[in-house]
Design an enzyme around this catalytic site. Structure first.
Site, PDB file in Angstrom:
ATOM      1  N   GLU A  78      78.113  95.097 153.461  1.00  0.00           N
ATOM      2  CA  GLU A  78      79.465  93.779 152.928  1.00  0.00           C
ATOM      3  C   GLU A  78      80.102  94.841 151.728  1.00  0.00           C
ATOM      4  OE1 GLU A  78      76.467  90.819 150.648  1.00  0.00           O
ATOM      5  OE2 GLU A  78      77.677  90.947 149.117  1.00  0.00           O
ATOM      6  N   GLU A 137      74.592  75.455 152.542  1.00  0.00           N
ATOM      7  CA  GLU A 137      74.712  76.542 153.822  1.00  0.00           C
ATOM      8  C   GLU A 137      76.160  76.125 154.989  1.00  0.00           C
ATOM      9  OE1 GLU A 137      75.131  79.706 152.783  1.00  0.00           O
ATOM     10  OE2 GLU A 137      72.868  79.533 150.453  1.00  0.00           O
ATOM     11  N   HIS A 141      66.982  77.312 145.911  1.00  0.00           N
ATOM     12  CA  HIS A 141      68.462  77.978 146.209  1.00  0.00           C
ATOM     13  C   HIS A 141      69.810  77.554 147.149  1.00  0.00           C
ATOM     14  CE1 HIS A 141      71.161  81.553 147.236  1.00  0.00           C
ATOM     15  NE2 HIS A 141      71.425  80.881 148.419  1.00  0.00           N
ATOM     16  N   HIS A 195      73.597  82.055 140.879  1.00  0.00           N
ATOM     17  CA  HIS A 195      72.298  82.543 141.285  1.00  0.00           C
ATOM     18  C   HIS A 195      72.380  82.284 139.363  1.00  0.00           C
ATOM     19  CE1 HIS A 195      72.470  85.522 144.659  1.00  0.00           C
ATOM     20  NE2 HIS A 195      71.924  84.736 144.725  1.00  0.00           N
ATOM     21  N   ARG A 237      82.337  89.696 154.234  1.00  0.00           N
ATOM     22  CA  ARG A 237      80.827  89.658 153.913  1.00  0.00           C
ATOM     23  C   ARG A 237      80.589  88.940 152.328  1.00  0.00           C
ATOM     24  NH1 ARG A 237      75.161  91.797 156.279  1.00  0.00           N
ATOM     25  NH2 ARG A 237      73.878  90.498 155.308  1.00  0.00           N
ATOM     26  N   ASN A 284      79.158  84.407 150.330  1.00  0.00           N
ATOM     27  CA  ASN A 284      78.425  84.167 149.041  1.00  0.00           C
ATOM     28  C   ASN A 284      79.148  82.845 147.967  1.00  0.00           C
ATOM     29  OD1 ASN A 284      76.829  86.035 149.048  1.00  0.00           O
ATOM     30  ND2 ASN A 284      77.096  87.802 148.353  1.00  0.00           N
ATOM     31  N   ARG A 340      57.658 103.845 156.165  1.00  0.00           N
ATOM     32  CA  ARG A 340      59.401 103.721 155.763  1.00  0.00           C
ATOM     33  C   ARG A 340      59.841 102.924 157.460  1.00  0.00           C
ATOM     34  NH1 ARG A 340      57.350 109.195 155.401  1.00  0.00           N
ATOM     35  NH2 ARG A 340      57.325 109.455 153.105  1.00  0.00           N
ATOM     36  N   LYS A 366      77.875  83.096 160.876  1.00  0.00           N
ATOM     37  CA  LYS A 366      77.628  84.380 159.920  1.00  0.00           C
ATOM     38  C   LYS A 366      77.717  85.583 160.474  1.00  0.00           C
ATOM     39  CE  LYS A 366      74.036  86.115 156.868  1.00  0.00           C
ATOM     40  NZ  LYS A 366      73.499  85.105 155.938  1.00  0.00           N
ATOM     41  N   HIS A 374      77.539  81.225 145.470  1.00  0.00           N
ATOM     42  CA  HIS A 374      75.841  82.110 145.223  1.00  0.00           C
ATOM     43  C   HIS A 374      76.440  82.681 143.386  1.00  0.00           C
ATOM     44  CE1 HIS A 374      75.612  81.258 149.101  1.00  0.00           C
ATOM     45  NE2 HIS A 374      74.109  81.596 149.449  1.00  0.00           N
ATOM     46  N   LYS A 418      69.577  90.915 155.482  1.00  0.00           N
ATOM     47  CA  LYS A 418      69.401  90.820 153.799  1.00  0.00           C
ATOM     48  C   LYS A 418      67.765  90.478 153.869  1.00  0.00           C
ATOM     49  CE  LYS A 418      73.937  90.256 151.603  1.00  0.00           C
ATOM     50  NZ  LYS A 418      74.422  89.758 150.467  1.00  0.00           N
TER      51      LYS A 418
END
Lengths: 367, 367
Positions: free
Chosen positions: B234, B182, B262, B249, B238, B242, B118, B224, B245, B140
């Site tokens: 987000e 990026e 990517h 994606h 934020r 993306n 955890r 960033k 993206h 992330k």
């Protein structure tokens, strides 16, 4: 209806306790942010309560995900079924996951909520006594790994917990007893007056007296909520909630998950902790035997598996989450109603505890 | 050495940027709480940098876990190898996981750190430009699901990020370009002066000029870090990170993870976002073409796969994490240097964007 509040700053949440709450739409819907809801339950609970719950969710876009029942399914493969269901139904990050079932469902649905799209809302509707007094409070979620129980998971708090005491009417007697193991634990670790109350009311609880059940659940949740609020991430006092669990987890792992119920393993493990506390000179023989008698009265096993060797116990205990830098910390009792977490004990006392004759102890404590 | 601080209250952490930092034990060890360390890396990076890192960790009990290399392995099965390694080496909850590698290693090692018992400590040592400017900042973590990229994960902050710019000397040219996608993004969404700097310095960056690289990484991480500090989970600004993206994606998912890098998919997706912003009347044709030219100069693809239909794009975009209650939000440019997240656009503009002739656009933007 009773309402307790678990105080965790911005992650605070209410616990509602009462008979028939499942049929009260308001209690659920006021905690649902979006239009999508996913109910995660299992094949045993679904036929009993899913329809009632679905009626409380009219107007929402509801997906129900029915998992196989049992601790043996508390693994990644079953967790994957939840993600499959959410993605197939195109649930987005404003969805709310509702866990309807026992501790396994709560742990898995909660972990799925913690991980799905990096975290979505989550409501607990525990239907077993064990999950009502234990796993629905405190935010521990997760799954088992072949090498250890609950080794993969997250601390993740629900938006609300709804405890419908009427759902205990369909609970098998063996599972009711398993839940009582955790109820008794709260008395042992932090509430001696509650322990005395339990000694008088165990028969009423086993007979499903609703008033006694409501009181016991309330006291248990309140005790756990107090401890969790003081120590959310288990760096200190929260570890006392694991009384009997280090020995108990070893039993569960060695026997294979699901052979002993969690509460049964905790009961036998608690007897071992009582015995070790006695051997350390902290408990009298009479107090140790009071604890053992109470667990027996609740219909619980008080003798660890006779074929388990001390070496097997030690092997499994070495991967316990309470091990820090190689030191095995144990939850022991200073007296009835006061637990401590300590790595400061003579190793030979632990060895003697693992070799004790629990069958004889069970017999003598009752004489 | 440059040091940036990501401000997130009690989860704040430093980012160190400089040449040769990997060989500086102090920077790492001051962030390690216990005696156990697990280095998670892959088969490509291990032969290059694992030994240097291990020398910096003398005196600790170190386990190294070497995973197969590639986005196709960013799944549960590979994550399981990390848990297997940790449990086999009996790492407890005070262990520290160090991610040594690119974005896939960082995402998986970070998610493993978020979930193991955890949550345990975690340090990022990103070795690719993409991971240095993107995935190492912001917390992330996660893995892919057969039905969607990054669908299972956690927001989990590292204790520190160590960026050794010298490690880019061993990076394949194609991956350097993917990282530049990026870097360019930060200019497009929030820093027009940086965009102008990039238009002048792309050749220096591609030639691995260390001074130019250090400046570009610093500006990117700072951009960033500003955005993440303002919006850790987000809910708002934020999401502008993306840019490109959502389209990207869809390309990655349709082509199968790992076929396009990517950054390459993001580059083509960014061209689509530029085109849509132009069609909305927000960008001039000249500004759209400036963006396309910059991506081309960085050696990036600016034409989406020609065999992908609008229907395929829409199908994959429908499960994007930016979908809220069925509304597809997109990151678009109000002007160069200012991004917005919006679901408020005419559907026919999106359709026209998906049908645009990007091959022709690529050619004409350079003429």
């Amino acid at each position: 209806m009773q309402t307790l509040h678990v105080e965790l700053g911005e992650r605070s949440y209410p616990i509602y306790i009462g008979a028939g709450l499942l049929a009260d739409p308001e209690l659920l819907t006021c905690h649902i942010g979006g239009r999508q809801v996913a109910v995660v339950t299992n094949e045993t609970v679904a036929p009993l309560y899913l329809e009632t719950l679905m009626r409380s969710l009219e107007g929402f876009k509801v997906a129900s995900i029915v998992l196989p029942d049992g601790e043996v399914f508390k693994n990644w493969e079953t967790l994957q079924l939840i993600f499959d269901g959410l993605l197939t139904a195109r649930h987005d990050r404003r969805t709310t996951i509702i866990a309807l079932g026992g501790g396994v469902i709560g742990d898995m649905a909660g972990f799925a909520a913690a991980c799905y799209q990096r975290g979505v809302d989550f409501i607990q509707v525990p239907t077993t006594l064990l999950s009502q007094v234990d796993s629905s409070v405190g935010g521990k979620t997760g799954i088992n790994h072949p090498l250890g129980k609950n080794m993969v998971g997250a601390f993740y708090q629900p938006k609300a917990v709804l405890i419908d005491t009427a759902s205990l009417r369909t609970l098998p007697e063996r599972e009711l007893s398993a839940g009582l193991a955790e109820v008794i634990k709260y008395g042992l670790i932090c509430d001696e007056p509650f322990l005395v109350w339990l000694e008088q009311n165990i028969p009423a609880l086993r007979a499903l007296d609703q008033q006694a059940l409501t009181y016991a659940i309330e006291q248990s949740c309140a005790a756990k909520a107090r401890v969790v609020a003081a120590d959310e991430r288990e760096s200190g006092v929260r570890a006392t909630l694991n009384l009997g669990h280090t020995f108990g987890h070893a039993i569960e792992t060695e026997q294979g998950y699901g052979v002993w119920l969690h509460g049964e393993a905790v009961a036998a493990g608690t007897v071992m902790a009582l015995e070790m506390s006695y051997r350390l000179g902290w408990l009298s023989a009479a107090d140790r035997d009071r604890g053992i008698r109470l667990l027996q009265a609740a219909g619980l096993p008080v003798v660890p598996p006779q074929d388990m060797t001390p070496a097997q116990f030690l092997e499994h205990m070495a991967v316990d989450k309470k091990v820090l830098d190689g030191q095995l910390r144990l939850v022991l009792l200073r007296r009835l109603g006061e637990a401590v977490v300590t790595a400061d004990y003579p190793r030979e006392i632990l060895d003697a505890t693992l070799r004790s004759d629990y069958a004889a102890l069970a017999q003598s404590s009752n004489s």
